[in-house]
Design a protein around this motif. Structure first.
Motif, PDB file in Angstrom:
ATOM      1  N   PHE A 136      11.874   9.676 -28.725  1.00  0.00           N
ATOM      2  CA  PHE A 136      12.717  10.182 -27.648  1.00  0.00           C
ATOM      3  C   PHE A 136      12.359   9.545 -26.282  1.00  0.00           C
ATOM      4  O   PHE A 136      13.259   9.216 -25.417  1.00  0.00           O
ATOM      5  N   GLN A 137      11.040   9.375 -26.008  1.00  0.00           N
ATOM      6  CA  GLN A 137      10.541   9.092 -24.745  1.00  0.00           C
ATOM      7  C   GLN A 137      11.041   7.440 -24.357  1.00  0.00           C
ATOM      8  O   GLN A 137      10.852   7.103 -23.318  1.00  0.00           O
ATOM      9  N   SER A 161      19.559  19.858 -17.568  1.00  0.00           N
ATOM     10  CA  SER A 161      20.851  20.413 -18.449  1.00  0.00           C
ATOM     11  C   SER A 161      19.881  20.793 -19.697  1.00  0.00           C
ATOM     12  O   SER A 161      20.206  21.797 -20.453  1.00  0.00           O
ATOM     13  N   ALA A 162      19.223  19.582 -20.102  1.00  0.00           N
ATOM     14  CA  ALA A 162      18.413  19.630 -21.321  1.00  0.00           C
ATOM     15  C   ALA A 162      17.512  20.892 -21.456  1.00  0.00           C
ATOM     16  O   ALA A 162      17.174  21.597 -22.246  1.00  0.00           O
ATOM     17  N   LEU A 163      16.626  20.732 -20.167  1.00  0.00           N
ATOM     18  CA  LEU A 163      15.834  22.020 -19.906  1.00  0.00           C
ATOM     19  C   LEU A 163      16.406  23.394 -20.043  1.00  0.00           C
ATOM     20  O   LEU A 163      15.778  24.414 -20.781  1.00  0.00           O
ATOM     21  N   PHE A 185       9.226  23.111 -32.030  1.00  0.00           N
ATOM     22  CA  PHE A 185      10.835  22.832 -32.072  1.00  0.00           C
ATOM     23  C   PHE A 185      11.224  22.694 -30.971  1.00  0.00           C
ATOM     24  O   PHE A 185      12.115  21.811 -30.550  1.00  0.00           O
ATOM     25  N   ALA A 186      10.978  23.847 -30.043  1.00  0.00           N
ATOM     26  CA  ALA A 186      11.772  24.090 -28.817  1.00  0.00           C
ATOM     27  C   ALA A 186      11.235  22.698 -27.805  1.00  0.00           C
ATOM     28  O   ALA A 186      12.094  22.333 -27.078  1.00  0.00           O
ATOM     29  N   ILE A 191      13.014  17.578 -25.137  1.00  0.00           N
ATOM     30  CA  ILE A 191      12.758  16.035 -24.848  1.00  0.00           C
ATOM     31  C   ILE A 191      14.091  15.212 -25.648  1.00  0.00           C
ATOM     32  O   ILE A 191      14.287  14.207 -24.892  1.00  0.00           O
ATOM     33  N   GLY A 192      14.340  15.892 -26.736  1.00  0.00           N
ATOM     34  CA  GLY A 192      15.289  14.935 -27.459  1.00  0.00           C
ATOM     35  C   GLY A 192      16.964  15.068 -26.822  1.00  0.00           C
ATOM     36  O   GLY A 192      17.539  14.196 -26.653  1.00  0.00           O
ATOM     37  N   LEU A 193      17.087  16.241 -26.297  1.00  0.00           N
ATOM     38  CA  LEU A 193      18.335  16.422 -25.607  1.00  0.00           C
ATOM     39  C   LEU A 193      18.412  15.585 -24.320  1.00  0.00           C
ATOM     40  O   LEU A 193      19.427  15.067 -23.994  1.00  0.00           O
ATOM     41  N   ALA A 194      17.229  15.613 -23.401  1.00  0.00           N
ATOM     42  CA  ALA A 194      17.071  14.674 -22.234  1.00  0.00           C
ATOM     43  C   ALA A 194      17.517  13.348 -22.502  1.00  0.00           C
ATOM     44  O   ALA A 194      18.069  12.810 -22.005  1.00  0.00           O
TER      45      ALA A 194
END
Length: 438
Positions: A136-137, A161-163, A185-186, A191-194
C-alpha cells in the motif's frame, strides 16, 4: 519590479506556512489519536504483547526502505524542477515503488519464517499481517506530488479519514477483548484505506490523471542513479532506528521491548516536527539553491528552529519523565522512565539529521548521506552489543543517543564536503543569540 518580487516571495511564504500548518494538523491529529489509543492498547496488552506488536512494526519498518527506494526526496525535487514530464515521473515512481514493495514483502515473510516461526509463532503472524502494508505504501507517490505543489491539505484530509476509520476499529477491538494479532490488522487497515483514498483522488481529482501515468525507462534509470545511495541510506537510517528493538527482543525478551517501545514512542512523536517543517521548506530551499547567500540564510533559519525546539522538548521531557510514563502507561511500565530520560536527547540529533540530509540531497551529495548513516548504524550495533548485557534497555537508549550524534554531527568533521554543515549549525545558534542581544 522589486514590489512584484516581494509579493511573489510573500505568496510563496504564505503557501509554505499554510502547508506546514496542514501537515502539523495531520501529524497533530495522528499524534493525538495515536497517543490516546496507543496508550490504551499498551495498557490493554501489557508490556509483553505490546512488545510483540512493536517488534513486528520494527521488523516491517526496516524493509520499508525497499518501497521508497530513496525516491521520496528525489521525486519531489524532480517535480519541482520540471525537468521531466510529470505523468512519466509519477508512473515510473509508482511502478518502481510497487516492484520494491513486492520484493520486500517476499523477503519479510521468508526472513520472519526463519527467525520467528518456531520460536515465536505469534510474532510471525503479526509480521506477515503488517507486511502487506508495504504494498500500500507504493501509492504515496500521489502524496509526494501534492507535497511538491504545497497542497498537503488534500492528502491530510484523505489520510486522516482513513485514520478515523481505523481508530474506530481499534476502539472496537479494545472494547471487545480481541488478541494482539487483530491490532496488527487495524494498523494495516489504516495504511490500506489511506492508499485507496489517494488512488481515488488520483483517478478523479489529480491534475495529472492516473490513467495518463506512464513508465519511462530513461527516467527510471535517472531516478535510480541519483537515489540509490539514498536507498541504502534510508535502509541504514531505519535499521539503526529499529535495530535496537530487534536486538532487545532476541537478547532480553518481549517485555523489555514493550518497556523500551513505550519510551521511544514518546520521543518518536517529537521527530514528526522536523519532518513536517523540513518537507514544507524543501521546495523553497531548492529554488534558493542557486543563490548561495539566500540558500545559506534559509538553511541557518531552518537549523535554528530545529535546534532550539529540540532542546526545549528534551529538557521538559527529562524533568517530567516520571509523571509522563506513570500518567500515560501506568505502574507496569516504570522501567520506561530512565529510558525516556536518556532517549529524548537523541531528538536534538534527529532534528539536525533530518534537515541536513535534505541539504545534502539538494547539493547532490547523496553519497555523504550514505556514509553518515552507515557510521551511525555501525556504531549503534557495536554499542548495543557492549551496553545491553551490562545496562539492559538503558544501555540501548544510550547507544541510540551516541549513534545519532555520530551520524548527524560528529561524522560531518570527517568529510570535507560536510564540514560546512556544522558551521551552519553554529551560525544557527549564534544568529538567535545575536537577535536576542540586538
Amino acid at each position: 519590479m522589486t514590489t512584484i518580487v516581494n509579493k511573489v516571495l510573500e505568496l510563496r511564504s504564505s503557501k509554505i506556512a499554510t502547508n506546514i500548518l496542514w501537515l502539523l494538523f495531520d501529524k497533530g491529529l495522528r499524534m493525538g489519536s495515536g497517543l490516546i489509543i496507543g496508550i490504551w492498547i499498551a495498557r490493554y496488552l501489557g508490556p509483553e504483547q505490546f512488545g510483540k506488536l512493536n517488534y513486528g512494526q520494527a521488523f516491517i519498518a526496516i524493509f520499508s526502505a525497499f518501497v521508497s527506494l530513496g525516491l521520496d526526496t528525489t521525486l519531489v525535487k524532480e517535480i519541482v524542477s520540471g525537468e521531466h514530464e510529470k505523468h512519466k515521473l509519477l508512473g515510473t515512481g509508482f511502478l518502481l515503488r510497487l516492484t520494491g514493495a513486492i520484493v520486500a514483502l517476499a523477503v519479510v515473510i521468508a526472513s520472519s519464517f526463519a527467525l520467528d516461526y518456531e520460536a515465536d509463532p505469534q510474532s510471525f503472524t503479526i509480521i506477515v499481517i503488517l507486511g502487506f502494508s508495504l504494498v500500500f505504501q507504493s501509492v504515496d507517490v500521489v502524496d509526494l506530488y501534492l507535497q511538491a505543489h504545497l497542497k498537503s491539505k488534500i492528502s491530510v484530509i484523505l489520510k486522516n479519514s482513513a485514520l478515523v476509520l481505523s481508530s474506530l476499529f481499534k476502539v472496537y477491538l479494545l472494547l471487545n477483548d480481541y488478541p494482539v494479532s487483530y491490532f496488527a490488522f487495524a494498523i494495516l487497515l489504516d495504511i490500506g484505506l489511506a492508499a485507496l483514498f489517494l488512488l481515488g483522488y488520483a483517478y478523479k481529482g489529480l491534475a495529472i490523471k492516473i490513467a495518463t501515468w506512464k513508465w519511462d525507462t530513461a527516467i527510471a534509470r535517472s531516478l535510480m542513479q541519483s537515489s540509490w545511495p539514498l536507498v541504502i541510506s534510508a535502509l541504514t537510517v531505519i535499521a539503526y532506528m529499529r535495530i535496537d528493538q530487534l536486538m532487545i527482543k532476541n537478547m532480553l525478551g518481549s517485555v523489555s521491548v514493550g518497556n523500551y517501545s513505550a519510551a521511544v514512542r514518546i520521543t518518536e512523536l517529537f521527530s514528526i516536527l522536523p519532518v513536517v517543517i523540513t518537507n514544507s521548506m524543501f521546495p523553497s530551499l531548492v529554488n534558493a539553491s542557486k543563490d548561495t547567500l539566500l540558500y545559506h540564510s534559509r538553511l541557518a533559519k531552518l537549523y535554528s528552529i530545529l535546534i532550539y525546539s529540540s532542546f526545549a522538548l528534551a529538557i521538559v521531557t527529562t524533568v517530567l519523565s516520571p509523571i509522563i510514563i506513570s500518567l500515560l502507561y501506568g505502574q507496569q511500565y516504570q522501567d520506561a522512565i530512565p529510558v525516556l530520560r536518556i532517549h529524548v536527547w537523541s531528538t536534538v540529533f534527529i532534528f539536525l539529521g533530518v534537515a541536513s540530509s535534505q541539504q545534502l540531497v539538494i547539493e547532490g551529495k547523496s553519497k555523504e548521506t550514505l556514509y553518515r548513516t552507515i557510521l551511525g548504524l555501525t556504531s549503534n550495533i557495536i554499542l548495543n552489543i557492549i551496553l545491553i548485557p551490562a545496562y539492559g534497555i538503558n544501555g540501548v537508549a544510550t547507544a541510540t543517543l551516541i549513534s545519532y550524534a555520530i551520524s548527524s554531527f560528529l561524522s560531518n568533521f570527517i568529510f570535507k564536503s560536510t564540514r560546512s554543515i556544522n558551521l551552519l549549525y553554529l551560525k544557527a545558534i549564534l544568529s538567535v543569540k545575536g537577535r536576542n542581544n540586538a
